[in-house]
Write a protein that holds these residues in place. Sequence first.
Motif, PDB file in Angstrom:
ATOM      1  N   ASN A 178       0.830  -1.208   0.000  1.00 52.63           N
ATOM      2  CA  ASN A 178       0.000   0.000   0.000  1.00 52.63           C
ATOM      3  C   ASN A 178       0.859   1.250   0.000  1.00 52.63           C
ATOM      4  OD1 ASN A 178      -2.649  -0.637  -0.156  1.00 52.63           O
ATOM      5  ND2 ASN A 178      -2.882  -1.016   2.035  1.00 52.63           N
ATOM      6  N   ALA A 179       1.870   1.261   0.856  1.00 45.37           N
ATOM      7  CA  ALA A 179       2.726   2.441   0.978  1.00 45.37           C
ATOM      8  C   ALA A 179       3.533   2.644  -0.303  1.00 45.37           C
ATOM      9  CB  ALA A 179       3.660   2.286   2.168  1.00 45.37           C
ATOM     10  N   LEU A 180       4.028   1.548  -0.874  1.00 44.66           N
ATOM     11  CA  LEU A 180       4.884   1.675  -2.057  1.00 44.66           C
ATOM     12  C   LEU A 180       4.087   2.071  -3.290  1.00 44.66           C
ATOM     13  CD1 LEU A 180       7.181  -1.393  -1.458  1.00 44.66           C
ATOM     14  CD2 LEU A 180       7.876   0.995  -1.468  1.00 44.66           C
ATOM     15  N   VAL A 237      18.763   5.399  -4.369  1.00 42.37           N
ATOM     16  CA  VAL A 237      17.332   5.637  -4.590  1.00 42.37           C
ATOM     17  C   VAL A 237      16.509   4.841  -3.584  1.00 42.37           C
ATOM     18  CG1 VAL A 237      15.432   5.309  -6.216  1.00 42.37           C
ATOM     19  CG2 VAL A 237      17.597   6.246  -7.017  1.00 42.37           C
ATOM     20  N   LEU A 238      16.918   3.589  -3.340  1.00 42.70           N
ATOM     21  CA  LEU A 238      16.203   2.752  -2.379  1.00 42.70           C
ATOM     22  C   LEU A 238      16.288   3.373  -0.982  1.00 42.70           C
ATOM     23  CD1 LEU A 238      14.781  -0.077  -2.069  1.00 42.70           C
ATOM     24  CD2 LEU A 238      16.967  -0.900  -1.236  1.00 42.70           C
ATOM     25  N   ARG A 239      17.498   3.776  -0.597  1.00 44.03           N
ATOM     26  CA  ARG A 239      17.741   4.241   0.773  1.00 44.03           C
ATOM     27  C   ARG A 239      17.149   5.625   1.018  1.00 44.03           C
ATOM     28  NH1 ARG A 239      21.933   7.041   3.043  1.00 44.03           N
ATOM     29  NH2 ARG A 239      22.825   7.278   0.972  1.00 44.03           N
ATOM     30  N   ARG A 240      17.253   6.513   0.028  1.00 45.63           N
ATOM     31  CA  ARG A 240      16.860   7.903   0.284  1.00 45.63           C
ATOM     32  C   ARG A 240      15.460   8.238  -0.205  1.00 45.63           C
ATOM     33  NH1 ARG A 240      21.063  12.445  -0.456  1.00 45.63           N
ATOM     34  NH2 ARG A 240      19.347  13.427   0.645  1.00 45.63           N
ATOM     35  N   ILE A 241      14.901   7.429  -1.111  1.00 48.94           N
ATOM     36  CA  ILE A 241      13.586   7.764  -1.654  1.00 48.94           C
ATOM     37  C   ILE A 241      12.555   6.674  -1.355  1.00 48.94           C
ATOM     38  CG2 ILE A 241      12.310   8.242  -3.785  1.00 48.94           C
ATOM     39  CD1 ILE A 241      15.021   9.485  -4.767  1.00 48.94           C
ATOM     40  N   VAL A 242      12.863   5.425  -1.747  1.00 49.85           N
ATOM     41  CA  VAL A 242      11.832   4.383  -1.626  1.00 49.85           C
ATOM     42  C   VAL A 242      11.553   4.048  -0.160  1.00 49.85           C
ATOM     43  CG1 VAL A 242      11.196   2.036  -2.255  1.00 49.85           C
ATOM     44  CG2 VAL A 242      12.434   3.462  -3.880  1.00 49.85           C
ATOM     45  N   VAL A 243      12.616   3.784   0.611  1.00 52.79           N
ATOM     46  CA  VAL A 243      12.405   3.396   2.012  1.00 52.79           C
ATOM     47  C   VAL A 243      11.763   4.530   2.830  1.00 52.79           C
ATOM     48  CG1 VAL A 243      13.556   2.720   4.156  1.00 52.79           C
ATOM     49  CG2 VAL A 243      14.075   1.518   2.029  1.00 52.79           C
ATOM     50  N   LEU A 276       9.430  16.440  -7.181  1.00 53.33           N
ATOM     51  CA  LEU A 276      10.271  16.792  -6.039  1.00 53.33           C
ATOM     52  C   LEU A 276      10.182  15.651  -5.032  1.00 53.33           C
ATOM     53  CD1 LEU A 276       9.346  20.549  -5.533  1.00 53.33           C
ATOM     54  CD2 LEU A 276      11.213  19.568  -6.848  1.00 53.33           C
ATOM     55  N   PHE A 277      11.217  15.512  -4.195  1.00 55.76           N
ATOM     56  CA  PHE A 277      11.207  14.430  -3.211  1.00 55.76           C
ATOM     57  C   PHE A 277      10.455  14.901  -1.970  1.00 55.76           C
ATOM     58  CE2 PHE A 277      15.508  13.822  -5.322  1.00 55.76           C
ATOM     59  CZ  PHE A 277      15.012  12.935  -6.249  1.00 55.76           C
ATOM     60  N   PRO A 278       9.239  14.372  -1.759  1.00 51.56           N
ATOM     61  CA  PRO A 278       8.439  14.903  -0.642  1.00 51.56           C
ATOM     62  C   PRO A 278       9.025  14.547   0.720  1.00 51.56           C
ATOM     63  CG  PRO A 278       7.319  13.058  -1.688  1.00 51.56           C
ATOM     64  CD  PRO A 278       8.527  13.340  -2.511  1.00 51.56           C
ATOM     65  N   MET A 279       9.907  13.522   0.749  1.00 50.98           N
ATOM     66  CA  MET A 279      10.442  13.108   2.046  1.00 50.98           C
ATOM     67  C   MET A 279      11.655  13.951   2.437  1.00 50.98           C
ATOM     68  SD  MET A 279      11.343  11.290  -0.716  1.00 50.98           S
ATOM     69  CE  MET A 279      10.159   9.950  -0.839  1.00 50.98           C
TER      70      MET A 279
END
Lengths: 289, 368
Positions: A174-176, A197-203, B96-99
């Motif tokens: 759901n989150a992804l 990308v995995l560490r800073r955006i996806v996770v 943009l990166f919202p996080m």
Amino acid sequence: MSRKPGIRFTLFLLLAPAVLWLGLLIVLPHVEILVLSFSERVAPRVYAFGFGNYLEFFTEPLYWRTFARTAIMSILVTALTLVLAFPIALYIARVAQGRVKAMLLLLCLLPFWVSELVRTLGWMMLLRETGVVSYLLQATGLTEQRIEFLYNDGAVILGLVYGGLLFMIVPLANALESLEPAVVEAGFDLGGSRWTVLRRIVVPHAMPGIVAGSIIVFMLTVGNFATPVLLGGKNGLWFTEQIYAQFITRFNWPQGAAFGMLLLLLSSAIVWAGLRLTGQSLGTTLKQA
Amino acid sequence: MTISGASMTQSTDLDLVNVTKRFGSHAAVDDVSFSVAPGEFFSILGPSGCGKTTLMRMIAGFENPTSGDIRIRGTSMIGVPANKRPVNMVFQSLALFPMMSVGENVAYGLSCRGVSRAEAGERASRMLERVGLKGFGERRVTALSGGQRQRVAIARCLVLEPTLVLLDEPLGALDLKLREHMKIELKQLQATFNTTFAYITHDQSEALVMSDRIAVMNQGRFEQVGSPRELYHHPATPFVASFVGETNRWQGEAAAAPQGGVSVRLPSGTVIHGQGRAADKASLAFVRPEAIALAQDPSALGGLPNRFEGRVSAVLFDGANSSLLIETAGFGEPVRAVLPQAGPLAGIQVGAPIHVGWTADAMKVFAT
């Protein structure tokens, strides 16, 4: 203005089942157990207020060791489930399309059409000394003798991870799913490696889902009874077994009640610590679950 | 347009050589070749589905061409992944990166390159200052206005000093007023940083206002590449003539006219005179609304080869862009003409008789 009492009454009626549920099935028994846990037996059929049941827990090493073991194993199971579920959820949310996606979710759900007890017995048929895995290993000549895979920590962890997987995959997927594909592409475009990308955006994006899934799996694992008992045997040593033993075998309800309270405190404390560590609030996490 | 990098050995920043992209049997991009000079603002203009987004994604590295070559400063980019290309993209949704905070968004690319956290932060805040967002570093991106988000998306690219910035219709989500403002701002940013911009859009006004050169794309192919003025005044194909700018469009049979021009006979029998190559076949004639002269007195249009009498059927008031629709005998559709708001005709009403006329040079004739 004249309609207001009517609306209030309707609201009351609509809320009544939920309030009754919470009050009668959750709050009342817990209050009862809390009161029970503070009563000591001073003579046959004579009880007095006291902390003896809690003192017993700290003075008897078996109790608090089982307690600590349950906590540590549950955290381990939660972490393992997360690691296993993440790629599956990533695939379901980002790669699979349409019917395949529905099929995959259904496949995750399928084992839950069978009761937990039967599923666990299924694992026993696979893992016991005269079971399928042992037979196949011997038949293919990989081992000389039959091997017992049951009644160790590995079997307990396997069973618990298996039981928790779905409850991790659904909130994670759901989150992804809500992660915009362009955001991931922007992550690569600006020079990020897959790992970055995995560490800073996806996770970070999936964090509410990760925490929600972890809380659910942790709670289910800590409070599980059948899996550690059946797959772990007498080596299972799960804290719920101690509670069961006090209530049913020893018929010492006040002691069992104290253990129950301690388990509630333990899981609440670990969930709280987990939320603090990841900087998530319970509110956003619940929305994700 | 000036080529600022003339002193360098490589005089182009981007070259596409016979690039084709097929999805199944459908060619989304069909044998496209072009070059973009350093510091140039190059636009690809086309209707949705013309392949411009596919083209841009191939330059960015998200798609691979089926055949052909993409070169940046002379180096082929085939097989180079998106994160290794000296190209950065401003996405349509901005992405943009919202996080992350505004500052972290801008510093992200630098930290991916291994720039230390302190230096990346420092460079990011300097870049934010240059795009007019000084002191915004700590804010959440969700707390910004549309125009500010736009600037963060561009700052995030420019801080990496890329050879080429790709912009995928970044103004699409903005309201009209802000879009007009951002057009000018983007153009100014591009001029200050002197970075090569490749901009894709379906909005001809965005392309005309900002670009040094525009490629008009249709069905996977380039129809024409040229300066905004060239495209506007000398369209090479009927598609360009009708897609770039407002125009009147009539269908008819062309024939060579004695003075070297082309005359077009409309289905009604009316003959109009223009310029073009077509002869003896079905043709399209185009005249810009601003090229049509209006007069209440026919003698004022005396010298024009095309003169007609009509009646105002609608007044489309839009300030300086106001125009008239004029019902004219012999033409299937009303003739559209710009109505100057400063002239004697400013107050004209529906139903009023009027004379229209245009020169042969103002009318472009193409074979269909």
